[in-house]
Design a protein around this motif. Structure first.
Motif, PDB file in Angstrom:
ATOM      1  N   GLN A  81     -19.752 -32.216 -47.254  1.00 27.52           N
ATOM      2  CA  GLN A  81     -19.301 -33.515 -47.732  1.00 27.52           C
ATOM      3  C   GLN A  81     -18.476 -33.356 -49.009  1.00 27.52           C
ATOM      4  O   GLN A  81     -17.411 -33.925 -49.161  1.00 27.52           O
ATOM      5  CB  GLN A  81     -20.536 -34.349 -48.029  1.00 27.52           C
ATOM      6  CG  GLN A  81     -20.360 -35.825 -47.879  1.00 27.52           C
ATOM      7  CD  GLN A  81     -21.669 -36.523 -48.162  1.00 27.52           C
ATOM      8  OE1 GLN A  81     -22.574 -35.965 -48.787  1.00 27.52           O
ATOM      9  NE2 GLN A  81     -21.779 -37.738 -47.706  1.00 27.52           N
ATOM     10  N   LYS A  82     -19.009 -32.499 -49.882  1.00 32.88           N
ATOM     11  CA  LYS A  82     -18.348 -32.254 -51.155  1.00 32.88           C
ATOM     12  C   LYS A  82     -16.929 -31.738 -50.911  1.00 32.88           C
ATOM     13  O   LYS A  82     -15.981 -32.139 -51.556  1.00 32.88           O
ATOM     14  CB  LYS A  82     -19.154 -31.195 -51.909  1.00 32.88           C
ATOM     15  CG  LYS A  82     -18.989 -31.209 -53.381  1.00 32.88           C
ATOM     16  CD  LYS A  82     -20.162 -30.526 -54.047  1.00 32.88           C
ATOM     17  CE  LYS A  82     -20.165 -29.032 -53.802  1.00 32.88           C
ATOM     18  NZ  LYS A  82     -21.392 -28.404 -54.306  1.00 32.88           N
ATOM     19  N   MET A 105     -29.773 -30.568 -45.046  1.00 35.91           N
ATOM     20  CA  MET A 105     -29.281 -31.423 -46.116  1.00 35.91           C
ATOM     21  C   MET A 105     -28.331 -30.663 -47.034  1.00 35.91           C
ATOM     22  O   MET A 105     -27.241 -31.142 -47.359  1.00 35.91           O
ATOM     23  CB  MET A 105     -30.462 -31.945 -46.919  1.00 35.91           C
ATOM     24  CG  MET A 105     -30.058 -32.930 -47.963  1.00 35.91           C
ATOM     25  SD  MET A 105     -31.416 -33.283 -49.049  1.00 35.91           S
ATOM     26  CE  MET A 105     -31.207 -32.008 -50.231  1.00 35.91           C
ATOM     27  N   LEU A 106     -28.740 -29.464 -47.419  1.00 32.09           N
ATOM     28  CA  LEU A 106     -27.893 -28.682 -48.321  1.00 32.09           C
ATOM     29  C   LEU A 106     -26.516 -28.452 -47.706  1.00 32.09           C
ATOM     30  O   LEU A 106     -25.485 -28.616 -48.355  1.00 32.09           O
ATOM     31  CB  LEU A 106     -28.549 -27.336 -48.619  1.00 32.09           C
ATOM     32  CG  LEU A 106     -29.705 -27.359 -49.608  1.00 32.09           C
ATOM     33  CD1 LEU A 106     -30.360 -26.002 -49.693  1.00 32.09           C
ATOM     34  CD2 LEU A 106     -29.213 -27.781 -50.976  1.00 32.09           C
ATOM     35  N   ARG A 165     -24.392 -31.638 -47.496  1.00 32.78           N
ATOM     36  CA  ARG A 165     -23.848 -32.044 -48.796  1.00 32.78           C
ATOM     37  C   ARG A 165     -22.682 -31.156 -49.210  1.00 32.78           C
ATOM     38  O   ARG A 165     -21.692 -31.632 -49.759  1.00 32.78           O
ATOM     39  CB  ARG A 165     -24.934 -31.975 -49.864  1.00 32.78           C
ATOM     40  CG  ARG A 165     -26.059 -32.909 -49.663  1.00 32.78           C
ATOM     41  CD  ARG A 165     -25.783 -34.311 -50.141  1.00 32.78           C
ATOM     42  NE  ARG A 165     -26.893 -35.171 -49.775  1.00 32.78           N
ATOM     43  CZ  ARG A 165     -26.974 -35.867 -48.656  1.00 32.78           C
ATOM     44  NH1 ARG A 165     -25.981 -35.844 -47.786  1.00 32.78           N
ATOM     45  NH2 ARG A 165     -28.026 -36.607 -48.378  1.00 32.78           N
ATOM     46  N   ASP A 166     -22.849 -29.869 -48.937  1.00 32.16           N
ATOM     47  CA  ASP A 166     -21.768 -28.944 -49.289  1.00 32.16           C
ATOM     48  C   ASP A 166     -20.487 -29.309 -48.559  1.00 32.16           C
ATOM     49  O   ASP A 166     -19.397 -29.301 -49.130  1.00 32.16           O
ATOM     50  CB  ASP A 166     -22.164 -27.505 -48.940  1.00 32.16           C
ATOM     51  CG  ASP A 166     -23.052 -26.904 -50.003  1.00 32.16           C
ATOM     52  OD1 ASP A 166     -23.262 -27.588 -51.018  1.00 32.16           O
ATOM     53  OD2 ASP A 166     -23.517 -25.773 -49.811  1.00 32.16           O
TER      54      ASP A 166
END
Lengths: 266, 248
Positions: free
Chosen positions: B11-12, B4-5, B8-9
């Motif tokens: 995606q950001k 997940m981390l 998200r990174d």
């Protein structure tokens, strides 16, 4: 740190035996960044470790609510983190029967660039929930924190109050029955605090254990039966709340007489 | 959790710009084109590196980017994770792996650049290309060790972050990225073998240029060093872990 070992057969929720701990001293933030750098260059600000706990032993029984008085900033935080297992002791032994949820400034773990939903998964995961468990609890968390309408908005824009509520709701939905709480059991505005109280009371009646390190003893009079008083890194009293408050007063009195600036309310 | 981390990174990173993923391709491609223009066309430096030069560059520059981004990120891992470490019983290494995985996935996503370069030059690799994935694995081990060393070292000595940046800059020129190991004078080749990146980049390039070798001894030194760094990183981190947890 590897997953903390738990011993389901232990008869105490957590047991500390002769625990000592040194922590880096909080650097005092005085003056501008440039001034600080100058000071460091001149060797004035130096990293040093101070003893925050020395030879501390106590145990917490299942279903108890224990208050911790008198320990200052780093000491209090070290103690709570040791109890919850997010820090290892320099010496001594800590055993626990079950995972203990560390409610230590949980709201500061949020990532501003994540949405609320993503943050719930993040912080839930940090506190030891699996994504499935988070998903299961998601409706309750959202309802408790009252963020249903902004679930997919970025958290960065959310006011501190909302973040606090969200953090609290996540921590409380972790599948655990023991909590190590920093400073305050209840957060947020008045209606939310009421909600917190009733939730916490309910948990307590169902046998949950609470360890609360606090500077506001009055808040806890109606909640904790037992209190531990720390003075100058040592455990000096382990008794009922009223007696503990008495001891705390004496300790502060003595510190004042010695001309030391007592325990500052960190 | 880790997945997940990392997601998200990424995606950001990708949602901030209009072209999103395309930038992962365009950035190294642009870099390779610029370097190719400067060294090959403008300076006309023949005998510098191996032909076809654009492909030669691309094969080494992509792993280099991964390396420099991952290591650069490892110098500032603890800056924002303090509060998270305080409440988490997850392995602390997770935050290190996260930084590395983000840059590694970017690297993997940018691999089509090599395909583009192949199409452009029409130069196909030989059977030694099987060592390409091995290179990825070795590089990850090397970076994991280094990142652990840097991450734990920067707690004890915060200036390490600055130093790493300069060393990275130097490594770019000290490693056979713009040039080939066969450009290094014979006497210095032995010294060059002590650069772990020489071995790693060799594994990537051997598919196209099997003749560009520094010999079995050179490779063993270089790759052995990767392993040593890996072990040293793991051990150092284990020793300093509680210090990190205290300090954040």
């Amino acid at each position: 740190m590897a997953r903390i070992p738990v011993e389901p057969n232990l008869d105490a929720v957590v047991e500390l035996a002769h625990v000592s701990m040194r922590m880096p001293r909080r650097r005092r933030r005085k003056g501008s960044g440039r001034k600080q750098r100058l000071r460091r260059f001149a060797g004035e600000v130096r990293r040093e470790e101070i003893e925050v706990l020395s030879d501390v032993s106590f145990r917490v029984n299942p279903g108890e609510s224990v208050a911790i008085f008198g320990s200052n900033g780093p000491g209090r935080q070290a103690l709570l983190r040791l109890i919850a297992g997010t820090l290892r002791a320099d010496s001594g032994e800590i055993r626990r029967r079950e995972p203990i949820v560390p409610m230590i400034e949980v709201a500061r773990s949020f990532e501003r660039s994540y949405s609320m939903r993503q943050n719930i998964y993040l912080v839930g995961g940090l506190l030891g929930m699996t994504p499935d468990q988070v998903e299961e609890h998601l409706p309750i968390i959202v309802e408790n924190a009252g963020v249903a309408s902004s679930l997919d908005r970025y958290l960065g824009a959310a006011p501190a109050l909302v973040r606090q509520k969200l953090a609290w709701s996540i921590a409380m939905s972790v599948n655990a029955s023991a909590y190590a709480i920093d400073r305050t059991i209840v957060v947020g505005d008045k209606p939310f605090r009421e909600q917190c109280w009733s939730h916490v009371q309910g948990l307590r009646e169902s046998g949950a254990t609470f360890i609360v390190a606090t500077d506001a003893p009055k808040q806890l009079r109606r909640f904790c039966q037992r209190a531990l008083v720390f003075a100058d890194t040592q455990l000096v009293a382990d008794s009922t709340i009223d007696e503990a408050l008495e001891v705390l007063r004496e300790v502060r009195q003595r510190a004042k007489e010695l001309g030391e600036p007592g325990e500052p309310p960190a | 959790m880790l997945r997940m981390l990392v997601l998200r990174d990424l995606q950001k990173k990708y949602t901030r710009f209009r072209l999103g993923y395309l930038w992962t391709l365009l950035e190294p491609l642009g870099m390779a084109v610029v370097l190719w223009l400067v060294f090959s066309v403008l300076l006309g430096a023949r005998g510098f590196g191996l032909d076809p030069y654009p492909l030669f560059l691309a094969v080494a520059i992509l792993p280099w980017w991964w390396f420099s981004k991952g290591i650069g990120a490892s110098t500032r891992i603890w800056r924002k994770t303090g509060a998270q470490l305080r409440i988490s019983t997850l392995p602390t290494q997770l935050w290190v792996v996260r930084a590395l995985l983000v840059s590694m996935i970017e690297f993997l996503l940018s691999l089509p650049v090599i395909l583009i370069a192949i199409a452009f030059t029409g130069f196909l690799p030989g059977p030694w290309i099987v060592l390409f994935p091995v290179g990825i694995v070795v590089q990850f081990l090397l970076m994991y060790g280094l990142a652990l060393l840097i991450a734990s070292g920067s707690i004890v000595f915060p200036d390490i972050g600055r130093m790493v940046r300069i060393v990275l800059r130097a490594m770019f020129y000290l490693s056979p990225i713009l040039y080939s190991v066969s450009n290094i004078p014979a006497g210095a080749q032995f010294i060059a073998a002590f650069n772990p990146l020489v071995g790693v980049l060799g594994l990537y390039r051997i598919g196209w240029w099997p003749e560009e070798a520094i010999g079995a001894i050179g490779y063993s030194i270089s790759l052995g060093l990767c392993l040593i760094i890996f072990v040293a990183g793991v051990l150092t981190f284990r020793r300093l872990e509680n210090r990190i947890l205290k300090e954040v």
